[in-house]
Enzyme design. Structure first.
Site, PDB file in Angstrom:
ATOM      1  N   CYS A   2       0.816  -1.194   0.000  1.00 38.11           N
ATOM      2  CA  CYS A   2       0.000   0.000   0.000  1.00 38.11           C
ATOM      3  C   CYS A   2       0.864   1.264   0.000  1.00 38.11           C
ATOM      4  O   CYS A   2       1.839   1.370   0.720  1.00 38.11           O
ATOM      5  CB  CYS A   2      -0.951   0.083   1.196  1.00 38.11           C
ATOM      6  SG  CYS A   2      -2.081  -1.298   1.279  1.00 38.11           S
ATOM      7  N   ARG A  27       4.101  -0.343  -4.728  1.00 40.76           N
ATOM      8  CA  ARG A  27       3.811  -0.887  -3.398  1.00 40.76           C
ATOM      9  C   ARG A  27       2.515  -1.681  -3.348  1.00 40.76           C
ATOM     10  O   ARG A  27       2.227  -2.353  -2.353  1.00 40.76           O
ATOM     11  CB  ARG A  27       3.701   0.264  -2.375  1.00 40.76           C
ATOM     12  CG  ARG A  27       4.949   1.078  -2.250  1.00 40.76           C
ATOM     13  CD  ARG A  27       4.734   2.221  -1.276  1.00 40.76           C
ATOM     14  NE  ARG A  27       4.604   1.731   0.078  1.00 40.76           N
ATOM     15  CZ  ARG A  27       5.610   1.556   0.915  1.00 40.76           C
ATOM     16  NH1 ARG A  27       6.835   1.845   0.530  1.00 40.76           N
ATOM     17  NH2 ARG A  27       5.410   1.103   2.129  1.00 40.76           N
ATOM     18  N   TRP A  75      -2.618  -2.851  -1.694  1.00 42.22           N
ATOM     19  CA  TRP A  75      -2.281  -4.270  -1.805  1.00 42.22           C
ATOM     20  C   TRP A  75      -3.128  -4.952  -0.739  1.00 42.22           C
ATOM     21  O   TRP A  75      -2.911  -4.776   0.448  1.00 42.22           O
ATOM     22  CB  TRP A  75      -0.790  -4.494  -1.541  1.00 42.22           C
ATOM     23  CG  TRP A  75      -0.340  -5.890  -1.792  1.00 42.22           C
ATOM     24  CD1 TRP A  75       0.121  -6.402  -2.976  1.00 42.22           C
ATOM     25  CD2 TRP A  75      -0.263  -6.968  -0.840  1.00 42.22           C
ATOM     26  NE1 TRP A  75       0.453  -7.724  -2.821  1.00 42.22           N
ATOM     27  CE2 TRP A  75       0.228  -8.100  -1.524  1.00 42.22           C
ATOM     28  CE3 TRP A  75      -0.573  -7.087   0.512  1.00 42.22           C
ATOM     29  CZ2 TRP A  75       0.420  -9.325  -0.902  1.00 42.22           C
ATOM     30  CZ3 TRP A  75      -0.386  -8.314   1.131  1.00 42.22           C
ATOM     31  CH2 TRP A  75       0.103  -9.405   0.422  1.00 42.22           C
ATOM     32  N   ASN A 101      -1.923   1.965   5.666  1.00 46.17           N
ATOM     33  CA  ASN A 101      -1.019   0.920   5.195  1.00 46.17           C
ATOM     34  C   ASN A 101      -0.642   0.104   6.421  1.00 46.17           C
ATOM     35  O   ASN A 101      -0.150   0.662   7.393  1.00 46.17           O
ATOM     36  CB  ASN A 101       0.226   1.575   4.566  1.00 46.17           C
ATOM     37  CG  ASN A 101       1.336   0.573   4.309  1.00 46.17           C
ATOM     38  OD1 ASN A 101       1.075  -0.617   4.115  1.00 46.17           O
ATOM     39  ND2 ASN A 101       2.567   1.049   4.285  1.00 46.17           N
ATOM     40  N   GLY A 102      -0.893  -1.210   6.384  1.00 41.68           N
ATOM     41  CA  GLY A 102      -0.566  -2.053   7.530  1.00 41.68           C
ATOM     42  C   GLY A 102      -1.701  -3.008   7.829  1.00 41.68           C
ATOM     43  O   GLY A 102      -2.580  -3.217   6.986  1.00 41.68           O
ATOM     44  N   GLU A 487      17.783 -17.488  -7.526  1.00 44.77           N
ATOM     45  CA  GLU A 487      17.338 -16.155  -7.922  1.00 44.77           C
ATOM     46  C   GLU A 487      16.742 -16.176  -9.331  1.00 44.77           C
ATOM     47  O   GLU A 487      15.714 -15.538  -9.589  1.00 44.77           O
ATOM     48  CB  GLU A 487      18.517 -15.179  -7.800  1.00 44.77           C
ATOM     49  CG  GLU A 487      18.254 -13.751  -8.204  1.00 44.77           C
ATOM     50  CD  GLU A 487      17.123 -13.067  -7.424  1.00 44.77           C
ATOM     51  OE1 GLU A 487      16.619 -13.615  -6.447  1.00 44.77           O
ATOM     52  OE2 GLU A 487      16.748 -11.962  -7.846  1.00 44.77           O
ATOM     53  N   LYS A 491      12.881 -15.082 -10.160  1.00 43.54           N
ATOM     54  CA  LYS A 491      12.520 -14.039 -11.139  1.00 43.54           C
ATOM     55  C   LYS A 491      11.482 -14.573 -12.116  1.00 43.54           C
ATOM     56  O   LYS A 491      10.509 -13.908 -12.439  1.00 43.54           O
ATOM     57  CB  LYS A 491      13.743 -13.558 -11.941  1.00 43.54           C
ATOM     58  CG  LYS A 491      14.743 -12.740 -11.198  1.00 43.54           C
ATOM     59  CD  LYS A 491      14.302 -11.358 -10.820  1.00 43.54           C
ATOM     60  CE  LYS A 491      13.637 -11.309  -9.480  1.00 43.54           C
ATOM     61  NZ  LYS A 491      14.385 -11.103  -8.306  1.00 43.54           N
ATOM     62  N   GLU A 494       8.000 -15.027 -10.449  1.00 45.51           N
ATOM     63  CA  GLU A 494       7.330 -13.764 -10.093  1.00 45.51           C
ATOM     64  C   GLU A 494       6.663 -13.082 -11.260  1.00 45.51           C
ATOM     65  O   GLU A 494       5.575 -12.553 -11.123  1.00 45.51           O
ATOM     66  CB  GLU A 494       8.380 -12.761  -9.568  1.00 45.51           C
ATOM     67  CG  GLU A 494       8.813 -12.969  -8.182  1.00 45.51           C
ATOM     68  CD  GLU A 494       9.822 -11.909  -7.822  1.00 45.51           C
ATOM     69  OE1 GLU A 494       9.515 -11.081  -6.965  1.00 45.51           O
ATOM     70  OE2 GLU A 494      10.920 -11.876  -8.405  1.00 45.51           O
ATOM     71  N   HIS A 510      18.790 -36.752  -6.390  1.00 48.58           N
ATOM     72  CA  HIS A 510      18.120 -37.180  -5.160  1.00 48.58           C
ATOM     73  C   HIS A 510      16.612 -36.925  -5.219  1.00 48.58           C
ATOM     74  O   HIS A 510      15.953 -36.890  -4.193  1.00 48.58           O
ATOM     75  CB  HIS A 510      18.736 -36.478  -3.948  1.00 48.58           C
ATOM     76  CG  HIS A 510      20.185 -36.795  -3.786  1.00 48.58           C
ATOM     77  ND1 HIS A 510      20.645 -38.037  -3.405  1.00 48.58           N
ATOM     78  CD2 HIS A 510      21.285 -36.042  -4.002  1.00 48.58           C
ATOM     79  CE1 HIS A 510      21.967 -38.019  -3.377  1.00 48.58           C
ATOM     80  NE2 HIS A 510      22.379 -36.818  -3.739  1.00 48.58           N
ATOM     81  N   LYS A 609       6.052  -4.498  -3.671  1.00 48.00           N
ATOM     82  CA  LYS A 609       7.498  -4.397  -3.519  1.00 48.00           C
ATOM     83  C   LYS A 609       7.940  -4.343  -2.073  1.00 48.00           C
ATOM     84  O   LYS A 609       8.962  -4.886  -1.711  1.00 48.00           O
ATOM     85  CB  LYS A 609       7.984  -3.149  -4.252  1.00 48.00           C
ATOM     86  CG  LYS A 609       9.458  -3.015  -4.250  1.00 48.00           C
ATOM     87  CD  LYS A 609      10.011  -2.701  -5.602  1.00 48.00           C
ATOM     88  CE  LYS A 609      11.495  -2.877  -5.656  1.00 48.00           C
ATOM     89  NZ  LYS A 609      11.864  -4.255  -5.975  1.00 48.00           N
TER      90      LYS A 609
HETATM   91  C1  F6R Z   1      11.891 -10.581  -5.448  1.00 52.80           C
HETATM   92  C2  F6R Z   1      11.647  -9.570  -4.457  1.00 52.80           C
HETATM   93  C3  F6R Z   1      11.300 -10.014  -3.082  1.00 52.80           C
HETATM   94  C4  F6R Z   1      12.103  -9.167  -2.068  1.00 52.80           C
HETATM   95  C5  F6R Z   1      11.652  -9.502  -0.637  1.00 52.80           C
HETATM   96  C6  F6R Z   1      12.469  -8.760   0.380  1.00 52.80           C
HETATM   97  O1  F6R Z   1      12.123 -10.024  -6.706  1.00 52.80           O
HETATM   98  O2  F6R Z   1      11.719  -8.408  -4.725  1.00 52.80           O
HETATM   99  O3  F6R Z   1      11.533 -11.362  -2.898  1.00 52.80           O
HETATM  100  O4  F6R Z   1      13.446  -9.447  -2.235  1.00 52.80           O
HETATM  101  O5  F6R Z   1      10.307  -9.166  -0.493  1.00 52.80           O
HETATM  102  O6  F6R Z   1      12.375  -7.380   0.193  1.00 52.80           O
HETATM  103  P1  F6R Z   1      13.428  -6.397   0.820  1.00 52.80           P
HETATM  104  O7  F6R Z   1      14.745  -6.671   0.173  1.00 52.80           O
HETATM  105  O8  F6R Z   1      12.909  -5.032   0.500  1.00 52.80           O
HETATM  106  O9  F6R Z   1      13.485  -6.674   2.279  1.00 52.80           O
END
Ligand code: F6R
Length: 614
Positions: A2, A27, A75, A101-102, A487, A491, A494, A510, A609
Site C-alpha cells: 500500500c 507498493r 495491496w 497501510n498495515g 534467484e 525471477k 514472479e 536425489h 514491492k
Molecule cells: C523478489 C523480491 C522479493 C524481495 C523480498 C524482500 O524479486 O523483490 O523477494 O526481495 O520481499 O524485500 P526487501 O529486500 O525489500 O526486504
C-alpha cells in the site's frame, strides 16, 4: 504494501496526489482512491478497483478540486480487491476519510464492539473499523480529531501508517505511524505526506521520517507538530533527501525492470564509489572499519533477509566464510523471529533489505537487538526503518528500484557483501595479499563485464520465444552459483507465473531428476570454476533424460556447447564474483519470457514491492 500520499497547501491537490500514487504504485496496485475537501468544505472520496490509471478514468467529470487531500494505492490484506474495500474509507457520517497501510490485528474485536453500539460497515477491511472508531471517539468524547486519533490508536494492535482528514476542519491532516513507513515533506507553505520520499522529492528536499508511535499534525499555514499517543511533543530532525528524478522514470525503456537490469553497470559503479581507492588496491567499508573490534570479536554472523535479499545472503555466507573464516548462518527473517533463536551478545546479525521496510526483517532485527546482538544493515532506501534500527551498516546506493521484481538491488547487495568480506578479511589477516589484490582488481571490472553480458539481450529475447509455453523450469548451480539458480527461478516465477525451482546441481539425482522429460527446460550455471567437471556430469544426466539444457558457460567453452541445447557465454571471472554477472542473463530470460506471455512485468499479480505486513 500500500502506498500513501497526502497534500495540504495552496495548490490543487489532485494532480500532486495522482502523480504521487503513480510513484508509489510499486507498493500495491489492486485498487486506488483519493479523498479531497473542496473550497465549499465538501469531502469527496473516489475509489476504484484496478490501477491508478483506472482511478484517473473513474474521476473524469467529477469534482476533483481542493487543496487538501489524501490518496492510496492498495495491496489487499483484509477483503478482496474491489472498489468498496479500496481506500480512503469514510467514517460513519462521512465526515472523516482515512487511508491506511498495515494490518490492524485486533480489528475483529473492535468491529464487534462498534457493531454492538449499532455501527454498520460497508467494507470488509480493518481500515474502516479504525475510521469508524475515530469518529465514534470524536463525537462521543467531544474531542479534537488529534485526540480522537490518539485515543483510537491506543486501542489498536498491529501495524499502521495512516492519514485522516476531517471536513469540519479542512486545514489539517493527521498522520500516524507504527511499523509502517511515513515521510512528511516540508515545502513553502505546503506539506506532503508519503510512504517514501519518491512522491515528495520533486517538490521539496526537506523531509522528516516519522518514528513508531509518532503522530504528525500537519496544519495549513502552521508549523509541523509531531506528538506521541500521549500528546507529548517529539523532537524531530529535518533531513535533506537527494534523488535523481530520472531514476523514477522509465527513460525510454518499455518497463522499469528492463531499465533497472540495464542500469546495473552504473549502479555497481555507484555502489563501489568512494569504497575502492583509485589505484584499485584497497577496499574500505567505513562501517566495518568503525566497528571492526565488535565484528572481529563475533562468534558467528547470522544473516536475516527475505526473498531475493535472502539469496544475496547465501552468497554473503560463502564470501564471509571463505575470506574471513567466520561461521555464518543464513535465516529467513520470517522464520527466525518465531523459532526462539539461540542468539547472544557475541553474535553479529546482518539484515539485508532493499526497501529497508520488510516487516519480517525488521522484526528479526528488533528481536536480535533485545538479545544483545550487534546489528549491521545492508539496505537501499535511505532513511528507511531497518537502517534506523541497526547499530551500523552500509547502503548499497543503487537508486530507487521501481520494478517489483528485484534486480539491481540484488547485485548491489552482493557487491556490498563482497566489499564487507574483503574489508574484514584484510583486518583479520585471513586473506593473502595477492588474492586480495586480484579480487579487488576484478571487482572493479564488474561494471564493464556486466555491459558485455547485457549484449546477450537480443539473443535471450529470441530464446525466450521458444520457452514462452513452458509450464515448468529447473535452475541448477553449485557453490556460489546455487543462490544464482534460486534467484533465476524466483525471477521467472514472479513475473511470468511459470513454475520454477532452483536446486544445487548435485541434488538433482536425489529426487528432482524425476521431473525431467522432453518438455523440461533446465538452466544450468556451468562456468569453468571449481566444480565444472561435476556440473558437466549433471548436464549429461539431464540430457540422458532428454531435458532441454540452457547453459551459462565461460566464454570459449566448447565441451558444454557440444551437449547443451543453448549456451550463453559469460566473460571469465573469479568464482566468488561470478554471481554479479551470471545473474544478469537469468534476469533477462525471465523478463523476455514474461513479455512474450504478455504479463505485467513491473507489477506482477499478487505481489508488492515493500512487504510491510507479516
Ligand atoms: C523478489 C523480491 C522479493 C524481495 C523480498 C524482500 O524479486 O523483490 O523477494 O526481495 O520481499 O524485500 P526487501 O529486500 O525489500 O526486504
Amino acid at each position: 504494501m500500500c502506498g500513501i500520499v497526502g497534500y495540504i497547501g495552496t495548490k490543487e491537490a489532485y494532480p500532486i496526489l495522482i502523480k504521487g500514487l503513480k510513484r508509489l504504485e510499486y507498493r500495491g496496485y489492486d485498487s486506488a482512491g483519493v479523498a479531497l475537501i473542496n473550497d465549499n468544505g465538501q469531502l469527496s472520496v473516489y475509489k476504484t478497483k484496478g490501477k491508478v490509471s483506472d482511478l484517473e478514468t473513474f474521476v473524469t467529470r467529477k469534482d476533483i478540486s481542493g487543496n487538501i487531500g489524501i490518496a492510496h494505492t492498495r495491496w489487499a490484506t483484509h477483503g478482496e480487491p474491489c472498489s468498496v474495500n479500496a481506500h480512503p474509507h469514510y467514517s460513519s457520517s462521512e465526515r472523516l476519510a482515512l487511508i491506511h497501510n498495515g494490518i490492524i490485528e485486533n480489528y475483529a474485536l473492535l468491529k464487534e464492539k462498534l457493531q454492538a453500539k449499532g455501527f454498520t460497515f460497508r467494507s470488509n477491511t480493518d481500515t474502516e473499523v479504525l475510521v469508524q472508531l475515530i469518529e465514534y471517539i470524536q463525537v462521543n468524547h467531544r474531542t479534537s480529531l488529534l485526540t480522537a486519533v490518539q485515543l483510537a490508536l491506543r486501542e489498536v494492535i498491529g501495524a499502521y501508517a495512516i492519514a485522516v482528514i476531517d471536513r469540519e476542519d479542512p486545514d489539517v491532516i493527521i498522520a500516524a505511524r507504527k511499523s509502517s513507513p511515513l515521510v512528511v515533506g516540508i515545502g513553502e507553505g505546503e506539506f506532503f505526506l508519503a510512504s517514501d520520499a519518491t512522491p515528495i522529492v520533486e517538490y521539496t528536499d526537506r523531509v522528516i521520517y516519522l518514528d513508531d508511535g509518532e503522530i504528525a499534525v500537519i496544519r495549513r499555514g502552521g508549523a509541523l507538530r509531531v506528538v506521541n499517543l500521549n500528546n507529548v511533543e517529539c523532537p524531530h530532525e529535518v533531513q535533506r533527501v537527494a534523488m535523481d528524478l530520472g531514476q523514477l522514470e522509465k527513460g525510454g525503456y518499455p518497463h522499469f525492470m528492463l531499465k533497472e537490469i540495464f542500469d546495473q553497470p552504473a549502479c555497481i559503479t555507484d555502489c563501489m564509489r568512494g569504497r575502492i581507492n583509485v589505484e584499485g588496491t584497497n577496499v574500505v567499508l567505513s562501517a566495518v572499519i568503525d566497528y571492526k573490534e565488535r565484528l572481529l570479536a563475533a562468534n558467528r554472523f547470522i544473516i536475516v533477509a527475505c526473498g531475493t535479499s535472502w539469496h544475496a545472503a547465501l552468497i554473503g555466507k560463502h564470501l564471509i566464510e571463505t575470506f574471513c573464516r567466520i561461521p555464518v548462518e543464513v535465516e529467513y527473517a520470517s522464520e527466525f523471529r518465531y523459532c526462539n533463536p539461540v542468539i547472544g551478545s557475541n553474535d553479529v546479525v546482518i539484515a539485508i533489505s532493499q526497501s529497508g521496510e520488510t516487516a519480517d526483517t525488521l522484526a528479526a532485527v528488533e528481536l536480535a537487538k533485545t538479545r544483545g546482538a550487534f546489528i549491521y544493515g545492508i539496505c537501499n532506501v535511505i532513511g528507511s526503518s531497518i537502517p534506523r534500527a541497526t547499530h551500523t551498516g552500509s547502503y548499497i546506493h543503487v537508486g530507487p528500484e521501481i520494478g517489483v521484481a528485484s534486480t539491481k538491488a540484488f547485485t548491489g547487495q552482493v557487491t556490498v557483501l563482497t566489499m564487507l568480506a574483503l574489508t574484514l578479511a584484510r583486518e583479520k589477516h585471513t586473506i593473502d595479499k595477492d588474492q586480495y589484490l586480484s579480487i579487488v582488481g576484478e571487482l572493479q571490472k564488474i561494471p564493464d563485464k556486466m555491459r558485455e553480458v547485457l549484449q546477450l539481450n537480443d539473443r535471450i529475447a529470441q530464446l525466450a520465444k521458444i520457452f514462452t509455453y513452458a509450464h515448468n523450469f529447473i535452475y541448477l548451480g553449485r557453490g556460489y552459483s546455487y543462490p544464482v539458480a534460486l534467484e533465476g527461478a524466483l525471477k521467472l516465477k514472479e513475473i511470468s507465473y511459470i513454475h520454477a525451482e532452483g536446486y544445487p546441481a548435485a541434488e538433482m539425482k536425489h529426487g528432482p531428476i524425476a521431473l525431467v522429460d522432453t518438455e523440461m527446460p533446465v538452466v544450468v550455471i556451468a562456468t569453468q570454476n571449481g566444480l565444472y567437471e561435476k556440473v558437466m556430469s549433471n548436464i549429461q544426466e539431464i540430457k540422458a533424460r532428454k531435458g532441454k539444457v540452457i547453459a551459462l558457460v565461460t566464454r570459449g567453452d566448447t565441451a558444454i556447447s557440444r551437449i547443451a541445447d543453448t549456451c550463453l557465454e559469460l566473460p571469465e571471472m573469479p568464482e566468488c564474483l561470478e554471481p554479479l554477472i551470471a545473474t544478469l542473463p537469468l534476469q533477462l530470460l525471465a523478463y523476455h519470457i514474461a513479455v512474450c506471455k504478455g504479463m505485467d512485468v513491473d507489477q506482477p499479480r499478487n505481489l508488492a514491492k515493500s512487504v510491510t505486513v507479516e
